[in-house]
Design an enzyme around this catalytic site. Structure first.
Site, short mmCIF file in Angstrom:
data_model
loop_
_atom_site.label_atom_id
_atom_site.label_comp_id
_atom_site.label_asym_id
_atom_site.label_seq_id
_atom_site.Cartn_x
_atom_site.Cartn_y
_atom_site.Cartn_z
CB CYS A 14 -0.92 0.02 1.22
SG CYS A 14 -0.04 -0.03 2.80
CG ASP A 61 10.75 25.02 -36.03
OD1 ASP A 61 11.05 26.20 -36.25
OD2 ASP A 61 11.29 24.05 -36.62
CB CYS A 108 4.52 -0.57 1.57
SG CYS A 108 3.47 -1.67 2.53
N GLY A 167 14.48 20.01 -34.68
CA GLY A 167 15.89 20.13 -35.02
C GLY A 167 16.76 20.64 -33.88
N GLY A 194 8.98 20.94 -31.90
CA GLY A 194 10.07 21.20 -32.84
C GLY A 194 10.68 19.90 -33.32
#
Length: 890
Positions: free
Chosen positions: A85, A548, A88, A763, A761
């Site tokens: 649970c 972009d 724990c 690149g 994007g």
């Protein structure tokens, strides 16, 4: 020193005695000093990781090139079993966090994993530290061991299969235990069956068998058998956890069962006390309900990880290696194997880059590669989310984990098995499921002290009803829970046991991890690689998305449409531009190189290459410096300056020639300028790129979702404005001619205004913005990794812009499930615990029995896991569009 001299010096900083006197960097990005011209590492110098952005001022961003392996080398994994649970989970985290060498830790109960990030400066003995931490966790009652990293494909699949077999064996054991427990329930409570039948008019005489079941000593024996039989592991685990100082849900159930059995046994063997408190059937029914709930919950957990198992099943452990003799006959596109070639089956771990492999119809492609011979269609749905098969022939790339349908293919391996696309996906999904969402901290903060609080409330419930409640409300002793004689001890004990049993810390612990597990696995099936639950939470809350242009709104496959020059042959302009761009990775550079190669031009060699992402590339060609890139950047490189009138005429010529071939508004046109030392700007290259077919619909759907779209591009403002108008981005949110630093500045300003921003994007020039944004989203073109995918939080494997909408939709659906689960888990405990404590008893004469409390507790966990499983039926809201499908055949 002249400008060109300084530029040349910047290309070769260690080849001049001026190095001691001058420090000059014409480019904003600092390069590694170890790089030399013609270095084998030159093509990797622009690699950026997700934590590579450092702000020095509002207008300057420095990329610190820290290799990815350094970032993750200080992270170790522990396999931790025995967690039941949220309490724990909190206990394991506190044990590990107590070590001063630990920087942070994340514990996942579902995957039974603890991800530990160690502090810097510990040397290289990470395995020793991990083993020491595992021993500490094991000493606290959990089974922990260090996970061995760097497993090969075969070892990873074998480990996965062993895990699946272990879970199946536990499921069978659990099912047998439930059957045994409910057999005891039937025997222990069978005597009540005659009373039920009597109430509906069916009268059965009491025979010797029913009289035996009515006997309290027989019931006591059945209860003892239930405790020491099917409930033994549960009781011993709860007692062991309590002794170790980390009580869990088993501790609560164990104490409740033992208390009910103990009171009943004392009452039975000491009749002079006149307790009349024998309720042996309660611990039997309690354990029956608990074990049944556990079995159903475990089945649901296994179902929640089924998507992950499906991903792992795509990994092929064997490959067909083709060995052809040296000087043997060439393989044509039609003939997959030459007559004197040998084909042998080897482990995929033994495959190396450049090996030749044979993939037969119906087989899974074992590694990433490129088709050398053969034609077929390949099912890539598990990687891209697209259901239609993709045609493959010579020269096209294929990915590991995809299924070859039609004909045999011979491929050349471009990756090893452990470094293939599907292996990376599995690793990323495993890492994602080990990263907790911030909302999980709320659940952990509640679940940590929860068990101790419940035990305190149980003791308070017993004390109240035994010493105070029955005197204030004497009528409560008339309720059946107090027994036939209205025993206050019996009533107080049952209510105290109810409080112990009805509370459910397990639901709190499962609320977030189950939804994240299903969400990230489902995303991977749809071609969405999501790096963690924290990413899903941030993505669900974004209100601005920046896009972009090149490679994002456009297809990223640009082509040269025109070449214009000032006093030079067009082929000369194209040759020197291709030479400069030879090692660049931007789509525009690839277009220039492809055009030069298609014309069979002799591309000259270069010396000392430098690139400034978003601006251009500089190199020495035939003894002269050549710059290729944006107009302002190229003009700054050289003297004398080309007149503005000549540049304007050059640009108009390029645009006019390009427009003759590409006149539709569905094309993006970019002008790249070429300059040379001693001449200035000497030419311009027009490059056109198709607008993505889903660009306009994606922007429209984002706006319908209440997300504002912003266009950021380094291209000319006129070209950016034209594309923005086509896709539907408003003028006030269009930004052109931006450097990577300026893109990051726009995102920073939006964040400073209180907005949550995502960046899309593809690149190197997008990497700083992707790392800076709240969520970075990268399109992976042709399965290639680059700085963008390294810096991004989400990778779109399908290379479709519409996947951005699908990712946001999935994130919102996942976080909705998380909130539903947490609301249910908290509300259940807030309502159920007071009811179990008898708050309704005085006025409504309603009290719960321990067995009913145990059943409610089990159902609470099952409902949380089942609600998360409903996420598997979530489908992305795809816009219906007419499309034409072409079928290919051999």
């Amino acid at each position: 020193m002249s400008t060109t001299g300084l530029l040349r010096f910047s290309l070769y900083p260690h080849s001049s005695s001026l190095n001691r006197r001058y420090e000059f960097r014409p480019l904003h990005l600092k390069r590694r000093s170890s790089l030399r011209p013609h270095s084998s590492k030159l093509h990797n110098f622009n690699r950026v990781s997700a934590k590579a952005v450092e702000f020095k001022s509002s207008g300057e961003i420095q990329l610190q090139e820290k290799p990815a392996q350094e970032e993750f080398s200080s992270t170790v994994l522990l396999d931790v079993s025995g967690m039941m649970c949220g309490a724990c989970v909190t206990r394991v985290k506190s044990i590990v966090s107590a070590d001063e060498r630990v920087a942070s830790v994340v514990v996942n109960m579902l995957t039974e994993t603890a991800a530990i990030k160690l502090k810097e400066g510990l040397g290289e003995d990470f395995s020793g530290v991990a083993d020491e931490l595992a021993n500490r966790v094991s000493a606290s009652g959990f089974d922990a061991r260090r996970r061995v990293s760097g497993l090969g494909v075969e070892a990873k699949v074998r480990k996965w299969r062993e895990t699946v077999e272990k879970k199946d064996a536990l499921l069978i054991k659990s099912r047998n235990r439930v059957a045994f427990a409910w057999t005891l329930v039937a025997l222990c409570c069978g005597s009540h069956g005659s009373h039920i039948l009597h109430s509906v008019g069916i009268h059965i005489g009491h025979g010797s068998f029913l009289d035996i079941l009515h006997n309290s000593y027989v019931k006591g024996g059945l209860a003892l058998g239930s405790l020491l039989g099917p409930g033994r592991d549960l009781l011993f685990d709860g007692l062991r956890a309590f002794r170790k100082g980390s009580p869990n849900m088993n501790s609560l159930v164990g104490f409740g069962s033992i208390a009910a059995f103990g009171i009943s046994a004392v009452s039975l063997f000491n009749p002079e006390l006149q307790w009349n408190a024998t309720f042996f059937d309660e611990p039997v029914m309690l354990l029956g309900f608990i074990l049944l709930g556990r079995s159903l919950e475990e089945r649901a957990r296994i179902k929640a990880s089924s998507d992950m198992n499906e991903l792992l099943s795509l990994i092929s452990t064997k490959s067909r290696l083709v060995i052809a003799p040296s000087g043997g006959s060439d393989v044509s596109a039609e003939n997959v194997l030459c007559t004197d070639a040998m084909c042998i089956e080897v482990p995929t771990d033994d495959i190396r880059v450049g090996d030749s492999l044979l993939v037969l119809p119906g087989e899974t492609i074992p590694v990433d590669g490129r088709v050398m011979a053969g034609r077929s269609v390949v099912d890539e749905s598990m990687l891209t989310g697209e259901s239609l098969p993709v045609f493959k022939e010579k020269g096209l790339s294929v990915s590991a984990g995809t299924l070859n349908w039609d004909g045999p293919l011979r491929i050349e391996a471009s990756s090893t098995g452990s470094n293939s696309t599907i292996s990376k996906i599995v690793n990323m999904v495993e890492d994602a499921q080990g990263r907790e969402a911030p909302i999980q901290r709320l659940a952990d903060s509640i679940a940590g002290p929860f068990v101790f609080s419940v035990m305190t409330m149980s003791a308070a419930t017993f004390a109240f009803w035994y010493y105070i409640g029955t005197h204030i409300f004497p009528d409560v002793l008339l309720n059946d829970i107090a027994g036939p004689d209205g025993n206050s001890l019996l009533l107080s004990m049952k209510l105290a046991v109810d409080v112990l049993v009805v509370s459910c810390p397990c639901a709190l612990g499962l609320a977030t991890p189950t939804a994240i597990l299903v969400g990230t696995s489902l995303g991977a099936k749809q071609g969405l690689l999501i790096r963690g639950g924290d990413v899903l939470e941030r993505l669900a809350g974004i209100d601005y998305i920046t896009l972009d242009k090149t490679g994002t709104l456009t297809e990223g496959r640009p082509a040269v449409s025109a070449v214009a020059s000032l006093g030079h042959e067009e082929s000369e302009i194209l040759k020197i531009a291709a030479a400069v761009e030879k090692t660049a990775s931007h789509p525009l550079a690839n277009a220039i190189i492809a055009k030069a190669e298609s014309l069979n031009l002799n591309i000259p060699s270069t010396r000392g290459q430098l690139a400034e992402p978003g601006s251009g590339t500089l190199a020495e060609v035939n003894g002269l410096l050549v710059a290729v890139g944006k107009l302002s950047w190229v003009r700054e490189r050289f003297q004398p300056k080309t007149s503005l009138s000549d540049i304007k005429r050059l640009e108009q010529t390029a645009i006019l020639q390009s427009s003759a071939e590409y006149s539709s508004s569905n094309y993006s046109r970019t002008i790249v300028y070429v300059g040379r030392e001693g001449e200035g700007v000497i030419g311009a290259i027009a490059i056109s790129d198709n607008l993505r077919c889903d660009a306009e619909s994606t922007v429209n759907r984002l706006q319908q979702m209440g997300i504002c779209t912003v266009l950021l591009s380094g291209d000319r403002e006129e070209a950016v404005a034209e594309i923005a108008k086509t896709v539907g981005v408003e003028n006030e949110f269009v930004n052109g001619s931006l450097t990577p630093q300026q893109k990051s500045g726009v995102i920073s300003n939006l964040q400073a205004s209180g907005h949550r921003v995502a960046m899309v994007g593809d690149g190197i020039n997008d990497a700083p913005s992707l790392a800076l944004a709240d969520v970075g989203i990268a399109l992976q073109i042709e399965g290639q990794e680059n700085a963008a995918s390294n810096a991004a939080s989400i990778i779109l494997l399908g290379n479709r812009l519409s996947q951005v909408v699908e990712a946001i939709d999935l994130a919102r659906a996942t976080m909705t499930k998380v909130r539903q689960n947490l609301t249910w888990a908290v509300a259940y405990n807030v309502v159920a615990i007071p009811m179990a404590a008898g708050v309704l008893l005085p006025h409504f004469d309603f009290a719960m029995t321990p067995s009913l409390s145990g059943g409610m507790m089990a159902m609470s966990s099952i409902l949380v896991v089942s609600n998360s499983l409903l996420l598997q039926f979530h489908k992305p809201q795809k816009k219906k569009e007419k499309s034409e499908t072409k079928f290919f055949s051999q």
